[in-house]
Write a protein that holds these residues in place. Structure first.
Motif, mmCIF file in Angstrom:
data_model
loop_
_atom_site.group_PDB
_atom_site.id
_atom_site.type_symbol
_atom_site.label_atom_id
_atom_site.label_comp_id
_atom_site.label_asym_id
_atom_site.label_seq_id
_atom_site.Cartn_x
_atom_site.Cartn_y
_atom_site.Cartn_z
ATOM 1 N N PHE A 109 0.850 -1.190 0.000
ATOM 2 C CA PHE A 109 0.000 0.000 0.000
ATOM 3 C C PHE A 109 0.892 1.250 0.000
ATOM 4 N N ILE A 110 1.842 1.278 0.918
ATOM 5 C CA ILE A 110 2.720 2.443 1.043
ATOM 6 C C ILE A 110 3.550 2.650 -0.216
ATOM 7 N N THR A 111 4.133 1.549 -0.741
ATOM 8 C CA THR A 111 5.010 1.701 -1.915
ATOM 9 C C THR A 111 4.239 2.110 -3.148
ATOM 10 N N SER A 112 3.054 1.517 -3.366
ATOM 11 C CA SER A 112 2.251 1.892 -4.530
ATOM 12 C C SER A 112 1.882 3.369 -4.472
ATOM 13 N N ALA A 113 1.375 3.800 -3.324
ATOM 14 C CA ALA A 113 0.985 5.202 -3.178
ATOM 15 C C ALA A 113 2.199 6.126 -3.244
ATOM 16 N N ASP A 114 3.290 5.705 -2.633
ATOM 17 C CA ASP A 114 4.544 6.457 -2.640
ATOM 18 C C ASP A 114 5.044 6.652 -4.066
ATOM 19 N N SER A 115 5.084 5.555 -4.834
ATOM 20 C CA SER A 115 5.545 5.612 -6.222
ATOM 21 C C SER A 115 4.620 6.482 -7.065
ATOM 22 N N ALA A 116 3.300 6.332 -6.859
ATOM 23 C CA ALA A 116 2.341 7.122 -7.622
ATOM 24 C C ALA A 116 2.489 8.607 -7.302
ATOM 25 N N THR A 117 2.703 8.933 -6.026
ATOM 26 C CA THR A 117 2.904 10.324 -5.624
ATOM 27 C C THR A 117 4.120 10.915 -6.320
ATOM 28 N N PHE A 118 5.183 10.136 -6.384
ATOM 29 C CA PHE A 118 6.411 10.574 -7.055
ATOM 30 C C PHE A 118 6.154 10.843 -8.537
ATOM 31 N N VAL A 119 5.455 9.914 -9.191
ATOM 32 C CA VAL A 119 5.185 10.039 -10.634
ATOM 33 C C VAL A 119 4.214 11.183 -10.913
ATOM 34 N N LEU A 120 3.163 11.316 -10.104
ATOM 35 C CA LEU A 120 2.226 12.429 -10.275
ATOM 36 C C LEU A 120 2.956 13.765 -10.116
ATOM 37 N N GLY A 121 3.903 13.798 -9.188
ATOM 38 C CA GLY A 121 4.709 15.006 -9.021
ATOM 39 C C GLY A 121 5.528 15.309 -10.261
ATOM 40 N N MET A 122 6.145 14.285 -10.850
ATOM 41 C CA MET A 122 6.914 14.469 -12.084
ATOM 42 C C MET A 122 6.027 14.993 -13.209
#
Length: 496
Positions: free
Chosen positions: A409-422
């Motif tokens: 849960f944390i990694t998926s959301a973490d990765s998505a947050t990073f990509v959405l930021g990019m």
């Protein structure tokens, strides 16, 4: 807001409007999204099947072609992450929560509740259940992620373009991708990402709640799921704050360790010989029937057609909605690898591991079902824990499973947050923490609110609608990639 692009403001507004509609008029929201889904299932199911099959063909063509020698970056660049950390990160971002949520419940459903073509409860349904599950989670999915990620990585690291979906279309549209047309493409990608990830966060919250309810009697309610999402949001935002080389990398490695531990325990404590034999035969059947599975649309069989809509077409749309996020993240961590090494790693490794996972969990669940334990009577979020309850060390495995869902849960959301930021800072490889925090809160809020007002069905319908226009972007990305690779090869020959 510093460095935020038009994409951020437009998509953020669209997300707020969509969620507000879901809150104000939940029944109308579910009805409209349901009608859209029905229209897409009926009119475009064949299109999704053809698209995923052709992407798989294109992927293998690139692997065996001279393009495979091209490096994603300068010729002197080498991978930033070790192979194990790289595979852990792409796997955790790609489908982590889903593996745990569906590991036992999907094969069991195909066996006991709603098989595709076989009679429920038969040996034929047993074999078909695993074969169909491999199909939904296997080589088609990872080929799609791989080809989109390849386009992103090639233009980003080889050509020096910004880390944006729109940048990959410049060989076709040129400077137009720096204007409104490019903004539209990136808005589609970000919108699809937000709702695709929200679905997985909803599954994760539901399964954590289901596990706590089964083990400790915690109520299953939207309030509890909201609290779970709130706690995990704080954790993944803290991880995102620490950066790519710390939080996401370490959590991804932790995910893989916990997943391997759980898989080994099920293999050893479950019906080991049956698992290994079923994996061997059904994976062989899956490979043998790959072509017929890829194009099966059941035009004259209404019942099987409905099954395909409920399962296969939904999965293809869900994976496509995840493609901007997962593929961009995979591209970001893959600098320095050759195209051949990249595609083989992305396509084959998760496919084989995923098949072994479903063989172990699915076979164990079905074997218990056949021997009198009614696991099919439990909701999907509790099936895994009910299965563990019938096994040695069941309580300990349930605790590990809850931890694994939480870290996924944390990694998926973490990765998505990073990509959405990019995506919303003009392709910055290091988006600001402020932008990441806002997207982190937004995607968690979407999951929590839509779970409370309409359940996962409304979110699932939304991502199927969002995936259709982005699928057209994917086709253009593939055309653009082939055009750019041909130019690259001609340039290399000229230099020599």
């Amino acid at each position: 807001m510093k460095k935020a692009s038009k994409v951020f403001y437009i998509t953020f507004a669209l997300v707020i409007l969509t969620v507000a509609f879901g809150v104000i008029a939940p029944q109308a929201f579910e009805k409209i999204t349901g009608n859209i889904r029905s229209f897409i299932d009926t009119g475009f199911g064949w299109y999704y099947l053809m698209l995923m099959a052709l992407i798989l063909v294109f992927t293998f063509i690139i692997i065996i072609s001279p393009y495979g020698k091209i490096r994603l970056g300068k010729d002197s660049d080498r991978p930033e992450f070790s192979t194990i950390s790289w595979i852990s990160m792409l796997f955790s971002a790609g489908m982590g929560i889903g593996l745990v949520f569906y590991g036992a419940s999907e094969p069991l459903s195909h066996f006991a509740v709603q098989p595709a073509t076989a009679e429920p409860g038969t040996d034929a349904a047993f074999k078909e259940s695993l074969q169909r599950t491999y199909y939904h989670w296997g080589i088609h999915v990872w080929a799609m992620y791989g080809i989109v990620a390849l386009a992103l990585a090639f233009f980003q690291f080889r050509k020096g373009e910004p880390a944006l979906i729109s940048s990959t279309l410049k060989p076709i549209f040129g400077k137009k991708m720096e204007g409104p047309l490019g903004t539209l493409v990136d808005v589609l990608a970000v919108f699809a990402t937000v709702f695709g990830v929200a679905t997985s966060l909803g599954f994760g919250a539901a399964q954590i709640n289901g596990g706590l309810a089964y083990l400790f009697g915690v109520p299953q309610s939207s309030t509890v799921q909201f609290l779970i999402i709130a706690v995990v949001t704080v954790l993944f935002i803290s991880s995102a704050w620490s950066g790519l080389n710390k939080g996401i990398k370490y959590l991804s490695n932790t995910n893989m360790v916990l997943a391997v531990i759980l898989l080994i325990l099920v293999l050893v404590l479950g019906p080991t010989l049956l698992i290994l034999n079923m994996f061997t035969e059904t994976f062989g059947n899956y490979a043998q029937n790959l072509i017929s599975l890829s194009f099966q649309s059941a035009p004259l069989d209404a019942e099987n057609r409905q099954w395909l809509n409920d399962w296969t077409i939904f999965y293809w749309a869900w994976w496509i909605s995840w493609a901007p996020f997962v593929s961009m993240f995979i591209a970001r961590v893959s600098k320095g690898r050759t195209i051949r090494e990249f595609l083989i790693g992305v396509v084959l490794t998760p496919t084989i591991f995923g098949a072994l996972w479903f063989a172990a969990f699915g076979t164990t669940a079905i074997d218990l079902q056949k021997n009198g334990t009614d696991l099919a009577g439990f909701p999907p979020e509790q099936t895994l824990f009910a299965m563990f309850n019938e096994m040695p060390l069941g309580f300990a495995m349930s605790i590990v499973a809850i931890l694994l869902v939480s870290t996924f849960f944390i990694t998926s959301a973490d990765s998505a947050t990073f990509v959405l930021g990019m995506q919303s800072t003009k392709g910055s490889l290091h988006p600001s923490n402020q932008i990441k925090i806002l997207w982190g809160i937004a995607q968690s809020a979407v999951a929590a609110i839509l779970l409370a007002v309409g359940g996962l069905a409304a979110v699932q319908n939304t991502i199927i609608a969002a995936a259709l226009p982005f699928s057209l972007v994917m086709i253009l990305m593939i055309v653009s990639l082939f055009k750019a690779l041909n130019t690259e090869m001609k340039t290399n020959r000229t230099r020599k």
